[in-house]
Design a protein around this motif. Structure first.
Motif, short mmCIF file in Angstrom:
data_model
loop_
_atom_site.label_atom_id
_atom_site.label_comp_id
_atom_site.label_asym_id
_atom_site.label_seq_id
_atom_site.Cartn_x
_atom_site.Cartn_y
_atom_site.Cartn_z
N LEU A 5 0.69 -7.52 16.10
CA LEU A 5 -0.48 -6.71 16.36
C LEU A 5 -0.49 -5.47 15.47
CD1 LEU A 5 -3.02 -6.29 18.08
CD2 LEU A 5 -1.59 -5.08 19.72
N GLU A 6 0.65 -4.79 15.40
CA GLU A 6 0.75 -3.59 14.57
C GLU A 6 0.54 -3.93 13.10
OE1 GLU A 6 4.52 -1.83 15.47
OE2 GLU A 6 3.90 -1.25 17.48
N GLU A 7 1.10 -5.04 12.65
CA GLU A 7 0.95 -5.45 11.25
C GLU A 7 -0.52 -5.74 10.94
OE1 GLU A 7 3.11 -8.52 8.20
OE2 GLU A 7 2.59 -9.30 10.18
N GLU A 8 -1.17 -6.44 11.82
CA GLU A 8 -2.59 -6.78 11.62
C GLU A 8 -3.45 -5.52 11.62
OE1 GLU A 8 -5.36 -9.33 10.47
OE2 GLU A 8 -3.30 -9.91 10.87
N GLU A 9 -3.17 -4.60 12.52
CA GLU A 9 -3.92 -3.35 12.58
C GLU A 9 -3.72 -2.55 11.30
OE1 GLU A 9 -2.80 -1.25 16.13
OE2 GLU A 9 -3.73 -2.73 17.43
N PHE A 10 -2.48 -2.52 10.81
CA PHE A 10 -2.19 -1.77 9.58
C PHE A 10 -2.92 -2.38 8.39
CE2 PHE A 10 0.21 -0.80 5.75
CZ PHE A 10 0.22 0.59 5.82
N LYS A 11 -2.92 -3.71 8.30
CA LYS A 11 -3.61 -4.39 7.20
C LYS A 11 -5.10 -4.05 7.22
CE LYS A 11 -0.68 -8.48 6.70
NZ LYS A 11 -0.63 -9.94 6.91
N LYS A 12 -5.69 -4.08 8.41
CA LYS A 12 -7.11 -3.77 8.52
C LYS A 12 -7.39 -2.32 8.11
CE LYS A 12 -8.20 -7.10 12.12
NZ LYS A 12 -8.52 -7.30 13.54
N LYS A 13 -6.54 -1.41 8.58
CA LYS A 13 -6.72 0.00 8.22
C LYS A 13 -6.58 0.20 6.72
CE LYS A 13 -5.13 2.01 12.57
NZ LYS A 13 -4.07 2.78 13.22
N LEU A 14 -5.59 -0.47 6.13
CA LEU A 14 -5.37 -0.34 4.69
C LEU A 14 -6.56 -0.91 3.91
CD1 LEU A 14 -3.52 0.51 2.40
CD2 LEU A 14 -2.41 -1.73 2.54
N GLN A 15 -7.03 -2.07 4.28
CA GLN A 15 -8.18 -2.67 3.60
C GLN A 15 -9.41 -1.79 3.75
OE1 GLN A 15 -8.45 -6.53 5.42
NE2 GLN A 15 -7.15 -7.51 3.88
N ASN A 16 -9.63 -1.29 4.94
CA ASN A 16 -10.78 -0.40 5.16
C ASN A 16 -10.66 0.87 4.34
OD1 ASN A 16 -11.98 -2.18 6.95
ND2 ASN A 16 -11.09 -1.23 8.75
N ALA A 17 -9.47 1.44 4.32
CA ALA A 17 -9.27 2.69 3.57
C ALA A 17 -9.47 2.46 2.07
CB ALA A 17 -7.88 3.25 3.85
N ILE A 18 -8.94 1.37 1.54
CA ILE A 18 -9.09 1.08 0.12
C ILE A 18 -10.56 0.80 -0.20
CG2 ILE A 18 -8.55 -0.60 -1.70
CD1 ILE A 18 -5.70 -0.67 -0.60
N SER A 19 -11.27 0.18 0.71
CA SER A 19 -12.69 -0.10 0.46
C SER A 19 -13.52 1.19 0.42
CB SER A 19 -13.25 -1.05 1.52
OG SER A 19 -13.37 -0.41 2.76
N LEU A 20 -13.01 2.26 1.01
CA LEU A 20 -13.72 3.54 0.99
C LEU A 20 -13.59 4.26 -0.36
CD1 LEU A 20 -12.71 4.90 4.51
CD2 LEU A 20 -14.91 3.92 3.83
N LEU A 21 -12.62 3.85 -1.16
CA LEU A 21 -12.42 4.48 -2.46
C LEU A 21 -13.55 4.06 -3.40
CD1 LEU A 21 -8.59 3.82 -2.99
CD2 LEU A 21 -9.66 5.88 -2.07
N THR A 22 -13.90 4.97 -4.30
CA THR A 22 -14.87 4.60 -5.32
C THR A 22 -14.17 3.67 -6.31
OG1 THR A 22 -14.29 6.41 -6.81
CG2 THR A 22 -16.01 6.86 -5.15
N ASP A 23 -14.95 2.99 -7.14
CA ASP A 23 -14.36 2.09 -8.14
C ASP A 23 -13.38 2.84 -9.03
OD1 ASP A 23 -15.78 -0.04 -7.17
OD2 ASP A 23 -17.33 0.04 -8.72
#
Length: 170
Positions: A104-122
């Motif tokens: 559960l923690e691993e999945e939550e971290f992956k989602k947070k990381l993907q979401n955070a990286i998607s917030l970055l500009t190109d």
């Protein structure tokens, strides 16, 4: 010989491929951050060019290539969103016999990381991936992107701030 027929010529297409494969691969990698996915995107784009060679003006083939890679990337992101929505609804199967808490923690971290990286500009994502994934120094990145080292430092600083803000314990 007119330009669009030139692209349908196998030797010309091979030259076009060899001339642009590295640039297209780099572009795809900076879009998705994964070498295997980047290679898939580029190969699919070249396949589309070959399939439509008679419709593509040779002088615009490079633009068509990069546009196709970008569109394939965006389609892949849309597909991943659908898959993630389905995964939320479907029960999780424990393949590795890890503890449910860890999974559960691993999945939550992956989602947070993907979401955070998607917030970055190109531009921020590009600098972040060049530095953290490829191990390039700020000076090298500045030369590659034809910008100042200060601009690289600023983009990286903002990227890290965004990541820290959206992911605790990083």
């Amino acid at each position: 010989m007119n330009n669009d027929k030139k692209l349908c010529n196998e030797a010309s297409f091979n030259n076009f491929y060899l001339e642009h494969i590295q640039y297209a691969s780099n572009f795809a990698f900076y879009k998705c951050g994964d070498k295997d996915n980047a290679l898939d995107l580029v190969q699919d784009a070249f396949s589309k060019i070959w399939e439509n060679c008679s419709k593509i003006d040779f002088s615009k083939a490079k633009t068509y290539l990069f546009t196709t890679v970008n569109n394939l990337f965006l389609n892949k992101i849309k597909h991943q969103k659908v898959v993630m929505e389905y995964a939320k609804a479907a029960p999780y199967v424990d393949i590795n016999n890890e503890s449910p808490q860890y999974l559960l923690e691993e999945e939550e971290f992956k989602k947070k990381l993907q979401n955070a990286i998607s917030l970055l500009t190109d531009k921020q994502r590009e600098v972040f991936l060049l530095n953290r994934i490829e191990g390039k120094k700020y000076r090298e990145i500045a030369e590659m992107l034809d910008i100042s080292q200060k601009a690289v430092e600023k983009r990286m600083s903002i990227a890290l701030s965004i990541l820290r803000e959206h992911i605790e314990n990083i």
